[in-house]
Write a protein that holds these residues in place. Structure first.
Motif, PDB file in Angstrom:
ATOM      1  N   LEU D 536       0.815  -1.200  -0.137  1.00  0.00           N
ATOM      2  CA  LEU D 536      -0.088   0.088  -0.124  1.00  0.00           C
ATOM      3  C   LEU D 536       0.790   1.245   0.022  1.00  0.00           C
ATOM      4  CD1 LEU D 536      -2.382  -1.756   0.386  1.00  0.00           C
ATOM      5  CD2 LEU D 536      -3.095  -0.334   2.178  1.00  0.00           C
ATOM      6  N   GLY D 537       2.018   1.373   0.295  1.00  0.00           N
ATOM      7  CA  GLY D 537       2.903   2.190   0.366  1.00  0.00           C
ATOM      8  C   GLY D 537       3.520   2.415  -0.890  1.00  0.00           C
ATOM      9  N   LEU D 538       3.857   1.365  -1.824  1.00  0.00           N
ATOM     10  CA  LEU D 538       4.568   1.593  -3.142  1.00  0.00           C
ATOM     11  C   LEU D 538       3.712   1.612  -4.044  1.00  0.00           C
ATOM     12  CD1 LEU D 538       7.506  -0.964  -2.227  1.00  0.00           C
ATOM     13  CD2 LEU D 538       7.795   1.291  -2.913  1.00  0.00           C
ATOM     14  N   ALA D 539       2.656   0.815  -4.287  1.00  0.00           N
ATOM     15  CA  ALA D 539       1.845   0.605  -5.241  1.00  0.00           C
ATOM     16  C   ALA D 539       0.356   0.700  -4.704  1.00  0.00           C
ATOM     17  CB  ALA D 539       1.940  -0.338  -6.158  1.00  0.00           C
ATOM     18  N   PRO D 540      -0.204   1.690  -4.209  1.00  0.00           N
ATOM     19  CA  PRO D 540      -1.410   1.741  -3.464  1.00  0.00           C
ATOM     20  C   PRO D 540      -2.706   2.060  -4.729  1.00  0.00           C
ATOM     21  CG  PRO D 540      -0.642   3.841  -3.300  1.00  0.00           C
ATOM     22  CD  PRO D 540       0.514   2.983  -4.405  1.00  0.00           C
ATOM     23  N   GLN D 541      -2.195   2.124  -6.100  1.00  0.00           N
ATOM     24  CA  GLN D 541      -3.263   2.574  -6.982  1.00  0.00           C
ATOM     25  C   GLN D 541      -4.435   1.417  -7.025  1.00  0.00           C
ATOM     26  OE1 GLN D 541      -3.658   5.317  -8.408  1.00  0.00           O
ATOM     27  NE2 GLN D 541      -5.397   4.526  -9.048  1.00  0.00           N
ATOM     28  N   TYR D 542      -4.142   0.193  -7.077  1.00  0.00           N
ATOM     29  CA  TYR D 542      -5.323  -0.517  -6.827  1.00  0.00           C
ATOM     30  C   TYR D 542      -6.339  -0.505  -5.918  1.00  0.00           C
ATOM     31  CZ  TYR D 542      -7.693  -5.072  -7.158  1.00  0.00           C
ATOM     32  OH  TYR D 542      -8.825  -5.940  -7.069  1.00  0.00           O
ATOM     33  N   PHE D 543      -5.529  -0.406  -4.849  1.00  0.00           N
ATOM     34  CA  PHE D 543      -6.432  -0.344  -3.684  1.00  0.00           C
ATOM     35  C   PHE D 543      -7.278   0.941  -3.328  1.00  0.00           C
ATOM     36  CE2 PHE D 543      -3.240  -3.239  -3.028  1.00  0.00           C
ATOM     37  CZ  PHE D 543      -3.802  -4.583  -2.619  1.00  0.00           C
ATOM     38  N   LEU D 544      -6.532   1.999  -3.884  1.00  0.00           N
ATOM     39  CA  LEU D 544      -7.152   3.425  -4.093  1.00  0.00           C
ATOM     40  C   LEU D 544      -8.165   3.356  -5.025  1.00  0.00           C
ATOM     41  CD1 LEU D 544      -4.239   5.819  -4.152  1.00  0.00           C
ATOM     42  CD2 LEU D 544      -5.800   5.557  -2.428  1.00  0.00           C
ATOM     43  N   ASP D 545      -8.142   2.677  -5.998  1.00  0.00           N
ATOM     44  CA  ASP D 545      -9.061   2.344  -7.071  1.00  0.00           C
ATOM     45  C   ASP D 545     -10.387   1.591  -6.389  1.00  0.00           C
ATOM     46  OD1 ASP D 545      -8.078   3.446  -9.140  1.00  0.00           O
ATOM     47  OD2 ASP D 545      -7.238   1.622  -9.982  1.00  0.00           O
ATOM     48  N   LEU D 546     -10.025   0.724  -5.487  1.00  0.00           N
ATOM     49  CA  LEU D 546     -11.206  -0.291  -4.884  1.00  0.00           C
ATOM     50  C   LEU D 546     -11.675   0.857  -4.042  1.00  0.00           C
ATOM     51  CD1 LEU D 546     -11.644  -3.137  -5.361  1.00  0.00           C
ATOM     52  CD2 LEU D 546     -10.357  -3.475  -3.119  1.00  0.00           C
ATOM     53  N   ALA D 547     -11.132   1.416  -3.337  1.00  0.00           N
ATOM     54  CA  ALA D 547     -11.785   2.190  -2.120  1.00  0.00           C
ATOM     55  C   ALA D 547     -12.503   3.407  -2.856  1.00  0.00           C
ATOM     56  CB  ALA D 547     -10.776   2.897  -1.240  1.00  0.00           C
ATOM     57  N   GLY D 548     -12.212   3.907  -4.027  1.00  0.00           N
ATOM     58  CA  GLY D 548     -12.715   4.900  -4.927  1.00  0.00           C
ATOM     59  C   GLY D 548     -13.941   4.360  -5.493  1.00  0.00           C
ATOM     60  N   SER D 549     -14.040   3.239  -6.052  1.00  0.00           N
ATOM     61  CA  SER D 549     -15.096   2.837  -6.452  1.00  0.00           C
ATOM     62  C   SER D 549     -16.230   2.282  -5.421  1.00  0.00           C
ATOM     63  CB  SER D 549     -14.794   1.600  -7.381  1.00  0.00           C
ATOM     64  OG  SER D 549     -14.170   0.449  -6.722  1.00  0.00           O
ATOM     65  N   ALA D 550     -15.651   2.144  -4.059  1.00  0.00           N
ATOM     66  CA  ALA D 550     -16.612   1.878  -3.128  1.00  0.00           C
ATOM     67  C   ALA D 550     -17.173   2.938  -2.364  1.00  0.00           C
ATOM     68  CB  ALA D 550     -15.752   0.885  -2.033  1.00  0.00           C
ATOM     69  N   GLY D 551     -16.955   4.109  -2.804  1.00  0.00           N
ATOM     70  CA  GLY D 551     -17.283   5.431  -2.196  1.00  0.00           C
ATOM     71  C   GLY D 551     -18.500   5.763  -1.959  1.00  0.00           C
ATOM     72  N   THR D 552     -19.337   5.150  -2.750  1.00  0.00           N
ATOM     73  CA  THR D 552     -20.846   5.777  -2.787  1.00  0.00           C
ATOM     74  C   THR D 552     -21.623   4.842  -1.839  1.00  0.00           C
ATOM     75  OG1 THR D 552     -20.175   6.017  -5.081  1.00  0.00           O
ATOM     76  CG2 THR D 552     -22.337   6.644  -4.602  1.00  0.00           C
ATOM     77  N   PHE D 553     -22.289   5.552  -1.068  1.00  0.00           N
ATOM     78  CA  PHE D 553     -23.408   5.080  -0.216  1.00  0.00           C
ATOM     79  C   PHE D 553     -24.845   4.715  -1.065  1.00  0.00           C
ATOM     80  CE2 PHE D 553     -20.705   6.828   2.837  1.00  0.00           C
ATOM     81  CZ  PHE D 553     -20.463   5.996   3.767  1.00  0.00           C
ATOM     82  N   VAL D 554     -25.369   3.723  -0.656  1.00  0.00           N
ATOM     83  CA  VAL D 554     -26.666   3.459  -1.338  1.00  0.00           C
ATOM     84  C   VAL D 554     -27.848   4.301  -0.212  1.00  0.00           C
ATOM     85  CG1 VAL D 554     -26.995   1.436  -0.120  1.00  0.00           C
ATOM     86  CG2 VAL D 554     -28.349   1.890  -2.128  1.00  0.00           C
ATOM     87  N   ARG D 555     -28.703   4.712  -0.822  1.00  0.00           N
ATOM     88  CA  ARG D 555     -29.837   5.467   0.221  1.00  0.00           C
ATOM     89  C   ARG D 555     -31.026   4.930   0.015  1.00  0.00           C
ATOM     90  NH1 ARG D 555     -28.799  11.756   0.257  1.00  0.00           N
ATOM     91  NH2 ARG D 555     -30.217  11.465   1.992  1.00  0.00           N
TER      92      ARG D 555
END
Lengths: 523, 99, 646, 555
Positions: D536-555
């Protein structure tokens, strides 16, 4: 895709670090040789970079660009301009000598346990620092640079704290305490600087949306990206603070004497000749290029601080009783010159500052390494413990004197050229500052000659009577560096040729022109 | 009676419970005060339930009771073991860890 | 032909490099190599000289550009040489006298185990000095300027085991550095004014610059000259520099290096001519130093220091002459050359005497040496006559012209300057006569040699026998021959230069020349000069020739005591600069620790203290934790409500 | 769980109005078992664990429980990944269990993080090689018999008999189940129940340390009392919000807050107008959550509990609780109270600032490594709060990323703490760590990596996380908070470095602690920690993508 030369130049020492660290405990001599071989190979690659670099070509050359952390707008972007090439060459050049000079600095002592591998660690850390420093000179992505800027603190920290000078001025426990104090001080100062820069880095992202130096600069030049005056100033200050700590600029300098005093001489060289250059390099590359208006706005204050550094550092050097701390304060004075040259905003000043970085690296290396050889022999860092060394070890004294003369910028040795360029460049823009800075050269003569007189001349002290002269290994460290000092002092053209175009670019970044001579202006 | 009065009462009970937690030393009593706070909540739920004319609040009150019961089980287990080790149920005595 | 110029510098430079890097294996031949290379330089110089004579007066200058030294945007400095008549004069003086002194040193330093290194330094000096006078731009001149400073430093401190020598060397370098500030600033000013600092272009563009700027440049150049040429107020290092071996004093601190300031002023004559205010300052500095050096020279008992005072004084004459402008430049250089001969000769003579007297320098412990050292006595005597300006000898011709030129300055200034130079001539006669009498005449006042001082770690030289009276003897050939050659110069150079105004014609294309018109006739001035010097010599004879000289110095008058201490300038330096500097650095070291570091450490400590206090809140009582939560909740609620303004 | 279905607003309404009519059949609630699979699997495993405890012979229990826990957690994780892969994190996100539980990006991301963390934590729970065997029985970190009085004969005989507290596995599973529900809860009642479901087992877990039992019990009591106290606040807050909106459903409350409801009856109209109810209710609710994340001034339990609890439990608590609680807080602030953003942001600013600074400052003078890490976790809570305050989707994803990064570092760090031991068990006093780097360079180096990650040094996950959070905060207009965060980081760096200095630059003491060689279990835990930290320090992009795509709450 062409061969990623820049990556290779940084990756090679990194690989060397890993391999060196992996050498089994019993084979510590092999670790040294391995490290030396890798550092020399890196020097070869650095030479290749210098050869492949075309002074008349594009601003950034040998560029590489790969996606990295898209979410942060970060790319793995490398490229070198003349300034970068010069500093990469300096780094790659000095490391083999640092390794050679520190050959026995981390030999394992008899009773240490088998898992503790100081030698492997020492040389691996040096190579790790080399890798990070080289990569930071190549980075054209602000974020990439920032990461390296911070990350290189860690190996440096272990080098300072873990492999202190065996010679010291107090008892054993005292020495350990002082050493770890120095290491912590080094790390905390730089970390605080780095963290403040982090805030500015984030701010830059918020404003610009990416971290590519070239893209931001282009967007700024084209007017696509405008910064509010205050925003730019705050961001500039954030960046500058970090670089000023690293450089170091008065009054953020106090970590340097401690760190250089407590570290072994080769590590001290690593600090002041290599790692600290990243700070001044970054001022030139990042502060001026990203925040030209704010740079101009801050110039008066920075010029004053640089002057204070010059005079203050020199005066404190005069007052030191410890050889290595003296050299450290001298370095502070010299960093004042470098910063002065950068912010004089003239081509002479900036070319001079760049040359100064290289020359100061070499001259301090000579002075510090010879001082280290001396200190290792006698086991004391105190000036008062020496006297008459010249008589018993004339070669050591001679090389020490040459290092000192380079430090006081004697014409014919490389630092003179750069110092004079800085002075002229400063004088052209700020005559008063130029004159004040000139006083620094008198003080430089004072601290160098006083040091030489007290240690090397006069009656031979009983304790130094049996000091051996420089050995072949030590001479092999010093002689090439001295030759280089002379060469660059008389014929610096190869260096100025590659630096000049880069400085022209920087000058146009900050939209500054050299002041025209009075006579021409009158016509 | 004005339903708001029930709420005032609930708030009063809640505050009394909280004050009890702050001033009593005996762990059991402290715990009882917490229970009092939970019951104050229950009162509030029920009162609101009535005001709004839906059952949610009342159902929640049942849940709260169940939770409170579970808390008693866990809490008493812990407090009793503490008491057996120290022969005291004072919360002030249990201050080995500080600073 | 111009390609030879670089060789002038290269020959001694090669010598220096080989001798200094060559190691012990060169010990046996090193001195010869050094001497040969110095002579080679002289020979090349002579070849160039005769080549130069073969051309018309205005086409004599030669130029050679080796390579671009510091090529930076807008800043071009080349390693390039300019050999014109002025440079040529110096080349011959430097390489000529330099070669002689190399020869002399072969004998003088015979017993020194570090002789090879000594010759290396001497060669280094020659190279730097030649570079200084051959440079075609101020930056390269600065290179040579500092180079001679370095050589001077190394040679003054050659006997490094003596703390006094090491201190003197350091002092010389430092004081010179102060002067160097002037040269640096002058170069910077030229760069910002003219965009260049090459001689030719600068001198051509002078009209475009304001007088203020030119005055500033000129004054800065003067500051540099003061440092190098030991002019007031930067004269203090010269006396101490006598700690160096005597050949060094002769070459560097009498004949050549110290005159570099005069060279600088003359070379920059065009600038000074356009900066009359600065010129006035030059004259004043010259006049003051002239008297200062002379007075100091009167009081010193150390033969070398007396001669050093004399050197200062004589350079004062030169600086004064150079400050007079085109009427004086030529005579300044002429006096410089003749002084080079006779002062070098005097120093070599002094060295010869010391060599014979167990390295004793106190003239009160000499006496009656003329019988034991006839060659030394004669050559020294001729030098003596030359320096006091005895009619017909070299010094007479050059000094007389300067006195004339001083009067020719005109008006009150002319009278004052004329009077000062005349007075100086008298004092010169006085102190030189004193030296002469105390050394070679009177009865023997020899003292046993002091025991080798263990503390200073002086190695006993071969003819150093502690506890015995010295056995003065004439020096070996290698030493006497240079003395004789120089004596010839002392006697005949002046006449040669003055014959048909040959020297004036020689230098005129470079320095320009105007005939001065003194308010009184030249004959009157000459007569006055001779009278004054006879008076001076007479007084000295009355004091030192007629009466026995006490071995221990009498207390003396206030002025004498002050003069012995270099007119208290060193005391001033010590109190104000050294002590003050020590206090300053010490308090800065303290402040750096307590204030600069202290602020940071204090911040850290206060954070730590805060931490310690906050930590106490964590008192281990669950109820107080609950209180914290309760309070926090209350604050949270209050804040939320406040935000809404409810 | 099925009861929650009854509470969904329309259902209750119909129930109320049709109460008087004859009942033909009870409408069965719809439960999306597949979408709730992660939760159900863990609950099932936990229940099964209780049964194992009852029916499996004592000597087999350890292995059975361990196997069950690992399989259960792994299966739940697989289910989470499956859900995410089938689009439930993005396009297919919906509210399940009749409005009680949201299955959406943040929920799945956090559940996945919790499950992985728990899996690693279970490894450390199961470690039995650190202490020498007692009477031929391998022992773990937990008391032979937690009910026995410390030092009593009873305890000794339990030790002799080789008893172990294998109940910790089902307890942990229950806690995990609660944590899974907590960030996914979509109504306030579910939130409360989930809180209690994960809190109560944790209280117990804190009490069962094998060594230093008095401290362990004290930690449990403190945690329990303060936890109950805080949940009372939370509950009262729920009551007030319920009173305000007439419902505990997130969506409904959000609508009422926004004034977007159409069916306003007079009672609702009167309470809706009473913002005091809403604000106080919100503040109390926040109190409960801030307590769980350990924000100043609700943090004071943290150091004591972290120190007293068995170290594996501390690691688990520190990592997983924080993930769950921040997840719930995010959902509450972003889904329920976006209309109150202007009210909660200033308050949260204040809390974030005092939390960052308070945690960092007090940590400086700590002398116990576990307490030090506790204060460090407080400071980190402050950093995460800065991301929460951003109030943007980037803020959400940055917090998600930070939580993932932080939890593995934490578990790894506490796992290392378990290794350094002397005769009295773990040697947690800092002075005992002097010279560790010389004794065991590898362990010290690993711990240094964790410390550097905590300090946010580049090339570690800590830096990526901190950068993401600060970036989001700055973009969200909280630049000043970033500056405070930077200052706090600087202060925090000091004490992390102090530990490194101690380990590497101090001479080891002759009577110092030894470093136990752990079983592959702990090694795995530490190894995973290091790997995640560096990746996560060297190549965090994949996990950032993951977190980014998981950033929306359903209402």
């Amino acid at each position: 895709m062409s061969f990623p030369l820049l990556t290779a130049t940084a990756a090679l020492p990194a690989l060397g670090a890993v391999l060196t660290a992996a050498v089994p405990a019993a084979r510590h001599t092999a670790a040294k040789w391995l490290a030396l071989v890798f550092s020399l190979a890196t020097l070869g690659l650095a030479a290749l970079v210098a050869v492949r670099f075309d002074p008349g070509g594009a601003r950034y050359q040998l560029t590489e660009s790969h996606a990295w952390i898209a979410d942060f707008g970060v790319r793995y972007e490398l490229g070198v301009d003349g300034i970068g090439v010069a500093l990469i060459a300096l780094t790659a050049l000095l490391i083999p000598f640092v390794i050679l000079a520190g050959w026995h600095d981390a030999d394992p002592d008899q009773q240490s346990n088998r898992r503790w591998r100081p030698t492997q660690g020492f040389f691996a850390l040096i190579l790790a620092v080399e890798a990070m420093v080289i990569l930071s000179f190549e980075a054209t992505d602000v974020f990439l640079f920032y990461i390296l800027f911070e990350a290189m603190l860690i190996p440096m920290y272990f080098l300072i704290g873990g492999f202190g000078d065996r010679a010291h001025s107090g008892s054993d426990e005292n020495a350990a305490a002082q050493r770890s104090y120095a290491a912590v001080k080094f790390l905390l100062y730089n970390l605080v600087g780095g963290l403040i820069m982090l805030a500015a880095v984030i701010g830059l992202y918020v404003v610009a949306g990416n971290f590519s130096l070239t893209e931001i600069a282009e967007a700024r030049a084209a007017g696509d990206l405008t910064m509010a005056t205050n925003t730019e100033r705050w961001l500039f200050l954030g960046f500058f603070f970090a670089f000023a700590v690293k450089a170091p600029l008065w009054p953020l300098h106090t970590w340097l004497p401690n760190a250089m005093g407590e570290a072994t001489a080769p590590v001290a060289v690593l600090i002041t000749a290599v790692v600290d250059k990243v700070g001044t390099f970054a001022m030139l590359r990042f502060c001026l290029q990203l925040f030209p208006e704010a740079s101009k706005w801050a110039t008066p204050v920075i010029v004053v601080l640089a002057l204070v550094s010059i005079i203050y550092g020199a005066l404190l050097a005069v007052g030191q009783r410890d050889i290595k701390r003296l050299v450290a304060y001298a370095s502070i004075s010299h960093f004042g010159f470098i910063i002065l040259g950068i912010f004089a905003m003239t081509s002479q000043g900036q070319s001079g500052a760049t040359l100064y970085m290289v020359n100061h690296g070499i001259s301090t290396a000579v002075l510090m390494l010879v001082a280290g050889f001396l200190i290792t022999r006698r086991g004391s860092r105190l000036i008062a413990d020496y006297g008459g060394v010249q008589k018993v070890a004339p070669i050591l004294a001679g090389t020490f004197l040459i290092g000192g003369l380079a430090t006081l910028s004697l014409p014919g040795l490389a630092p003179f050229v750069s110092e004079f360029l800085v002075l002229v460049g400063t004088f052209a823009r700020y005559p008063a500052a130029g004159i004040v800075a000139t006083v620094g050269i008198v003080l430089a003569a004072l601290y160098v000659l006083v040091l030489y007189q007290r240690t090397m001349t006069g009656p031979v002290k009983p304790e130094v009577r049996s000091l051996p002269d420089l050995k072949a290994r030590e001479l092999a460290v010093v002689a090439p560096l001295i030759a280089l000092l002379v060469l660059l002092g008389v014929f610096p053209k190869p260096l100025t040729e590659i630096v000049d175009p880069a400085v022209r670019h920087t000058m146009s970044d900050v939209q500054q022109q050299d002041p025209r001579p009075e006579v021409e202006a009158a016509k | 009676m004005n339903p708001v009065n029930y709420l005032y009462l609930a708030a009063l009970l809640f505050t009394i419970g909280a004050t009890g937690v702050l001033i009593r030393r005996n762990a059991i009593v402290v715990f009882m005060c917490v229970e009092l706070m939970l019951n104050a909540c229950n009162l509030a739920f029920v009162a609101f339930s009535r005001m709004h004319g839906n059952l949610d609040g009342q159902i929640i009150a049942f849940f709260t009771m169940v939770v409170a019961a579970a808390e008693v089980v866990v809490g008493l287990a812990i407090i009793v073991s503490l008491f057996r080790s120290r022969h005291s149920a004072s919360v002030d005595d249990a201050s080995l860890m500080k600073l | 032909m111009e390609n030879l110029i670089a060789l002038l510098v290269a020959a001694p430079l090669l010598g220096a490099a080989v001798l200094l890097c060559g190691g012990r294996r060169l010990d046996r031949y090193g001195h010869l190599l050094g001497t040969v290379l110095a002579a080679a330089s002289f020979v090349i110089g002579a070849v160039l000289f005769f080549d130069m004579l073969g051309r018309g007066a205005e086409e004599r200058a030669l130029y050679q550009t080796l390579f671009a030294w510091v090529p930076v945007e807008g800043f071009q400095a080349n390693i390039a040489f300019q050999l014109d008549q002025l440079s040529m004069t110096f080349v011959l003086l430097i390489s000529g006298v330099g070669t002689l002194i190399h020869v002399y040193s072969i004998g003088y330093m015979e017993h020194d185990e570090r002789r090879r290194r000594f010759f290396g330094y001497l060669n280094l000096f020659l190279a730097a000095m030649l570079l200084l006078v051959l440079a075609d731009n101020y930056l390269l001149l600065y290179f040579g300027w500092e180079g001679v400073g370095l050589a001077s430093y190394l040679l003054i401190g050659f006997w490094q085991h003596k703390p006094s020598a090491a201190t003197a060397a350091k002092k010389a370098f430092l004081v010179n550095r102060v002067g160097d500030i002037g040269l640096s600033i002058a170069i910077m000013l030229m760069f910002t004014t003219f965009g260049t600092f090459t001689f030719g272009p600068v001198f051509q563009e002078l009209d475009g610059a304001g007088e203020g700027t030119l005055n500033a440049i000129a004054l800065m150049l003067l500051l540099a000259a003061c440092g190098k040429s030991a002019q007031v107020p930067l004269q203090s290092w010269l006396g101490d520099a006598m700690e160096g071996p005597t050949p060094v004093s002769a070459l560097i601190h009498a004949a050549t290096m110290v005159t570099a300031g005069v060279y600088l002023i003359t070379r920059s004559g065009a600038i000074f001519n356009a900066a009359p205010d600065a010129q006035l300052v030059v004259v004043v500095v010259g006049a003051v130093t002239l008297l200062f050096g002379a007075i100091v020279g009167c009081a010193k008992d150390d033969i070398k220091k007396a001669l050093a005072g004399s050197t200062m004084s004589q350079i004062g004459y030169m600086v004064l002459a150079a400050g007079l402008g085109p009427i004086g430049y030529v005579f300044a250089i002429m006096h410089l050359v003749t002084h080079g001969f006779f002062k070098a000769g005097l120093f070599l003579g002094a060295g010869s005497v010391m060599h014979a007297m167990n390295d004793e320098v106190d003239m009160r412990k000499y006496g009656g040496l003329r019988k034991y050292m006839p060659v030394t006595f004669v050559t020294f005597g001729l030098g003596y006559l030359a320096i006091i300006g005895f009619p017909g000898l070299s010094g007479f011709w050059s000094k007389d012209k300067i006195i004339e030129a001083a009067f020719a300055k005109g008006g009150a200034e002319g009278w004052i300057l004329g009077a000062v130079t005349l007075l100086g001539a008298g004092i010169t006669a006085y102190y030189m006569t004193r030296v002469m009498l105390m050394t070679f005449f009177g009865e023997k006042r020899w003292q046993p040699a002091p025991a080798a001082d263990a503390a200073t770690d002086v190695e006993p030289s071969a003819d150093h026998h502690p506890g015995e009276l010295p056995h003065p003897h004439e020096s070996p050939k290698s030493m006497t021959v240079p003395m004789i050659v120089l004596a010839f110069g002392s006697v005949f150079a002046g006449a040669l230069f003055s014959f048909n105004s040959s020297f004036v014609h020689w230098l005129e294309p470079v320095t320009r020349f105007e005939h001065g018109h003194p308010p009184v006739g030249a004959a009157v001035i000459t007569t006055a000069t001779v009278v004054v010097l006879l008076i001076g010599a007479g007084i000295a004879y009355a004091q030192y020739g007629r009466k026995p000289v006490p071995v221990t110095a009498p207390r003396g008058s206030l002025l004498t005591r002050a003069a012995r201490r270099d007119l208290l300038q060193d005391d001033f330096n010590h109190v104000v600069l050294v002590r003050g500097g020590e206090h300053l650095t010490r308090s800065l070291v303290y402040l750096d620790h307590s204030l600069v570091d202290g602020v940071v450490n204090g911040t850290a400590a206060s954070v730590g203290g805060l931490s310690g206090r906050l930590r106490k809140l964590q008192n281990g009582f669950a109820r107080s934790y609950a209180l914290s939560m309760f309070g926090g909740t209350a604050v949270l609620i209050a804040a939320t409500l406040l935000m809404r303004g409810v | 769980m099925s009861t929650a279905a009854v509470l969904s607003a329309p259902a209750v309404h119909s129930l109320w109005t049709t109460a008087a009519e004859p009942v033909d059949k009870i409408p069965a609630p719809t439960i999306e078992y597949a979408q709730l699979a992660p939760i159900l699997i863990v609950v099932g495993a936990a229940v099964l664990g209780i049964l194992l405890e009852a029916f499996v012979p004592r000597r087999a229990r350890y292995h059975a429980q361990l196997f069950l826990a690992v399989v259960g957690l792994a299966a739940a994780f697989a289910a989470t990944v499956g859900l995410a892969a089938s689009g439930h994190a993005s396009t297919q996100a919906r509210i399940a269990a009749m409005g009680a539980i949201a299955v959406d990006g943040p929920a799945l991301f956090l559940q996945g993080t919790i499950l992985l963390t728990a899996l690693v934590a279970v490894f450390t729970f199961a470690e039995r090689r650190l202490d020498p065997a007692h009477h031929g029985h391998r022992v773990d970190s937990f008391a032979a018999e937690a009910a026995a009085v410390p030092g009593s004969e009873h305890e000794k005989s339990a030790v002799k008999a080789g008893f172990t507290t294998t109940e910790v596995f089902p307890l942990a599973l229950f806690a995990v189940a609660g944590m899974l529900v907590f960030p996914a809860a979509n109504d306030l009642l579910t939130l409360f129940i989930a809180l209690e479901v994960f809190s109560l087992p944790l209280y117990l877990l804190c009490a069962v340390a094998r060594r230093k039992r008095l401290m362990s019990q004290e930690a449990a009591v403190k945690y329990f009392l303060l936890g109950a106290f805080s949940s009372a606040f939370l509950l009262f807050g729920i009551a007030l919000l319920y009173g305000y909106a007439g419902s505990v459903s997130y969506a409904r409350i959000a609508d009422v807050v926004d004034g977007a409801v159409t069916d306003v009856d007079p009672a609702l109209a009167s309470t809706m107008g009473n913002d005091v109810l809403l604000l106080i209710g919100f503040a109390l609710l926040l109190t409960g959550l801030l307590f769980k994340v350990g924000a100043v001034p609700f943090h004071m339990w943290t150091p004591d509990v972290y120190q007293g609890a068995p170290t594996p439990v501390t690691g688990f608590t520190a990592a997983a609780t924080k993930v769950a609680a921040f997840g719930a807080m995010l959902r509450l602030l972003y889904v329920v109270l976006p209309g109150l953003t202007w009210d909660w942001r200033p308050v949260m600013w204040g809390v974030a600032i005092v939390t960052m600074l308070g945690g960092a400052v007090v940590a400086i003078t700590q002398t116990d490594i576990k307490r030090l890490l506790a204060y460090s976790s407080i400071a980190h809570a402050g950093f995460i709060l800065a991301g929460v305050i951003a109030a943007t989707p980037e803020g959400v994803s940055s917090v998600l990323f930070y939580l993932a990064a932080y939890s593995f570092v934490t578990i790894g760090a506490f796992a290392v703490v378990t290794l350094v031991r002397d005769a009295g068990g773990e040697a947690t006093h800092l002075s005992q760590w002097a010279g560790l780097g010389r004794r065991s360079p590898l362990v010290a180096a690993v711990f240094a990596v964790f410390l550097l990650a905590f300090a946010g040094i580049p090339l570690t996950s800590g830096f990526s996380g901190k950068f993401a959070v600060f970036k989001a905060a700055a973009e969200g207009g909280a630049g000043a908070l970033v500056v405070v965060g930077v200052i706090a980081s600087a202060i925090a760096a000091f004490f992390y470095i102090r530990v490194i200095v101690l380990m590497f630059f101090s001479e080891p003491k002759p009577e110092g602690p030894t470093v136990a060689v752990p079983s592959p279990l702990t090694m795995t835990a530490i190894g995973v920690g290091v790997a995640v930290t560096l990746v996560l320090g060297l190549a965090p992009q994949y996990f950032l993508d993951l977190a980014g795509s998981a950033g929306t709450f359903v209402r």
